[in-house]
Design an enzyme around this catalytic site. Structure first.
Site, PDB file in Angstrom:
ATOM      1  N   ARG A 139     -14.961 -92.841   9.137  1.00 27.92           N
ATOM      2  CA  ARG A 139     -15.474 -92.596   7.430  1.00 27.92           C
ATOM      3  C   ARG A 139     -15.068 -93.716   6.708  1.00 27.92           C
ATOM      4  O   ARG A 139     -13.826 -93.802   6.060  1.00 27.92           O
ATOM      5  CB  ARG A 139     -14.575 -91.306   7.051  1.00 27.92           C
ATOM      6  CG  ARG A 139     -15.207 -90.164   7.773  1.00 27.92           C
ATOM      7  CD  ARG A 139     -14.442 -88.726   7.115  1.00 27.92           C
ATOM      8  NE  ARG A 139     -13.216 -88.922   7.550  1.00 27.92           N
ATOM      9  CZ  ARG A 139     -12.481 -88.034   8.307  1.00 27.92           C
ATOM     10  NH1 ARG A 139     -12.828 -87.119   9.017  1.00 27.92           N
ATOM     11  NH2 ARG A 139     -11.112 -88.229   8.666  1.00 27.92           N
ATOM     12  N   ASP A 141     -14.187 -96.596   3.991  1.00 25.21           N
ATOM     13  CA  ASP A 141     -13.918 -96.283   2.312  1.00 25.21           C
ATOM     14  C   ASP A 141     -14.775 -96.555   1.468  1.00 25.21           C
ATOM     15  O   ASP A 141     -15.678 -97.565   1.825  1.00 25.21           O
ATOM     16  CB  ASP A 141     -12.617 -97.245   2.248  1.00 25.21           C
ATOM     17  CG  ASP A 141     -11.104 -96.591   3.121  1.00 25.21           C
ATOM     18  OD1 ASP A 141     -11.260 -95.414   3.141  1.00 25.21           O
ATOM     19  OD2 ASP A 141     -10.676 -97.257   3.520  1.00 25.21           O
ATOM     20  N   TYR A 184     -14.042-103.814  14.076  1.00 19.28           N
ATOM     21  CA  TYR A 184     -14.126-104.073  12.776  1.00 19.28           C
ATOM     22  C   TYR A 184     -14.269-105.793  12.392  1.00 19.28           C
ATOM     23  O   TYR A 184     -13.579-106.409  13.124  1.00 19.28           O
ATOM     24  CB  TYR A 184     -13.059-103.695  11.572  1.00 19.28           C
ATOM     25  CG  TYR A 184     -12.795-102.108  11.509  1.00 19.28           C
ATOM     26  CD1 TYR A 184     -13.886-101.721  10.462  1.00 19.28           C
ATOM     27  CD2 TYR A 184     -12.486-101.106  12.545  1.00 19.28           C
ATOM     28  CE1 TYR A 184     -13.920-100.286  10.377  1.00 19.28           C
ATOM     29  CE2 TYR A 184     -12.402 -99.822  12.288  1.00 19.28           C
ATOM     30  CZ  TYR A 184     -13.260 -99.539  10.994  1.00 19.28           C
ATOM     31  OH  TYR A 184     -13.185 -98.136  11.004  1.00 19.28           O
ATOM     32  N   ARG A 191      -7.203-103.070   7.161  1.00 20.02           N
ATOM     33  CA  ARG A 191      -6.857-103.687   5.741  1.00 20.02           C
ATOM     34  C   ARG A 191      -5.261-104.286   5.462  1.00 20.02           C
ATOM     35  O   ARG A 191      -5.077-105.382   4.930  1.00 20.02           O
ATOM     36  CB  ARG A 191      -7.503-102.976   4.349  1.00 20.02           C
ATOM     37  CG  ARG A 191      -8.959-103.051   4.405  1.00 20.02           C
ATOM     38  CD  ARG A 191      -9.437-101.902   3.580  1.00 20.02           C
ATOM     39  NE  ARG A 191      -8.837-102.197   2.385  1.00 20.02           N
ATOM     40  CZ  ARG A 191      -9.285-101.235   1.439  1.00 20.02           C
ATOM     41  NH1 ARG A 191      -9.669 -99.794   1.650  1.00 20.02           N
ATOM     42  NH2 ARG A 191      -8.867-101.192   0.171  1.00 20.02           N
TER      43      ARG A 191
END
Lengths: 249, 249
Positions: free
Chosen positions: A52, A54, A114, A202
């Site tokens: 999911r 952001d 990622y 992040r």
């Protein structure tokens, strides 16, 4: 009605989305995809994503599970083309495949990859403003690279998750955390792991950037992991530098 | 008032601009730059670009000449930072330098380098929709590469200029026309030359793409050049794939 499980691989530009997940009154990827699915299938369908993402986060390889009604036997190629004709320009279906009935895009995933992109120049770059985190002072890539390897393996990532992360356990395994120069001016952080806590990538990038700026020693990572204290790690890197590249099954 | 000649190197995302050149009622790069220059200098200043990019065309290395008033001796670094603080997010000044008085961004240029990016996949790519020309059928890069070399050297490019091109002569020299794969799915056309006719690079790319699709023989370029007939060459590739990379002095 009978149905058949399928998975879709999605690419999207996260800039104008309030993230993946359906939210009333917000434009979300799940929202626009489910509108397109209903238009094509003639009935409401639920889409479930592997990750999911952001608000602002992009995807090149998000994976979505959906149950297609058996009544309308749509070939996969027609499904892809039909959806791409209905979806807005900032989302596209890259491919579709049928999957066994028990397939769950989220739970069946073995891992995800990622990519985080940094633009490290003294002046702004207009053409990369939507995809790169602009860092003006020069970053030293080598300490970042060495610090990143200390994140590989199984660790308690409590210090790298957001305050509102709902996960019950905080031990995760990262198979690869690689920092490397891309094109001139670019630094690319690749992170591959089995599962992720909220804002984990992040927060890792925010910490590595502090190391690259010399504001934090390169040997700091083991101390941060051991501390389990979010306040000790670096800031959360902005969403728009992040892209979900691939989901492994 | 006395003035001093300077040159600015600009990057911009052309998506929301009606091109470089000032046009009443339109948002242009020259328009927003002159607004910023006036705010900084306290008087109207005229900016002259090396290449008047069309609507939608991007730049990584546009060069602009400007005469700065001597009254306000602004260090170059302050000029760059001041302008970048005043400019919108889709334009940035990369660097500034003082130049001899006779400098003319356009006439003094010895050459320019453009890059054209193609995204060659069967499905749309949302993250590249602003910077790449999407071509769905597979392109064969090798014939394109070989055909491109026939454009190198001094030729009459009448067949590759737009109908409303104002240039009096049509002989131009291209030092390099290179077609090469970029990242997976990407094809990059690099064109370096002394001077260009209107839409020349985009018309070259439109023709090379027809060759890559097998719709036109790879040996067609000499015939097109000799014909001096715009109707025989390929379509004009869309503006958003094009980027002015560098100007040589």
């Amino acid at each position: 009605m009978e149905s058949r499980a399928a998975r879709l691989t999605l690419a999207y530009d996260g800039s104008r989305f309030a993230g993946w997940q359906l939210q009333p009154g917000q434009r979300t990827v799940q929202g626009v995809l489910e509108v397109a699915l209903e238009a094509l299938a003639g009935e409401p369908l639920r889409a479930q994503a592997a990750g999911r993402t952001d608000a602002g986060v992009h995807a090149e390889g998000q994976v979505v599970g959906v149950r297609l009604p058996e009544g309308r036997r749509l070939p996969l190629k027609a499904l892809v083309q039909g959806l791409n004709g209905l979806l807005p320009e900032d989302v596209a279906v890259r491919e579709a495949a049928f999957v066994p009935d028990g397939f769950d895009a989220r739970r069946s995933a073995r891992g995800k990859r990622y990519r985080y992109r940094i633009w490290n120049r003294a002046t702004r770059c207009p053409l990369r403003r939507g995809t790169h985190w602009q860092i003006f002072p020069p970053l030293d890539c080598e300490p970042m690279r060495r610090a990143a390897t200390a994140l590989e393996g199984e660790h308690d990532f409590q210090a790298f998750r957001s305050a509102d992360c709902p996960a019950k356990t905080t031990v995760r395994r990262l198979d690869r955390v690689a920092v490397a120069p891309g094109e001139p001016g670019e630094i690319v952080v690749e992170v591959r792991g089995t599962a992720f806590l909220k804002h984990m990538v992040r927060n890792v990038v925010g910490t590595l950037v502090e190391i690259g700026r010399g504001k934090r020693p390169e040997g700091d990572v083991p101390r941060l992991l051991a501390s389990r204290d979010r306040r000790l790690a670096g800031p959360t890197a902005p969403a728009h530098g992040l892209c979900l590249m691939e989901v492994y099954y």
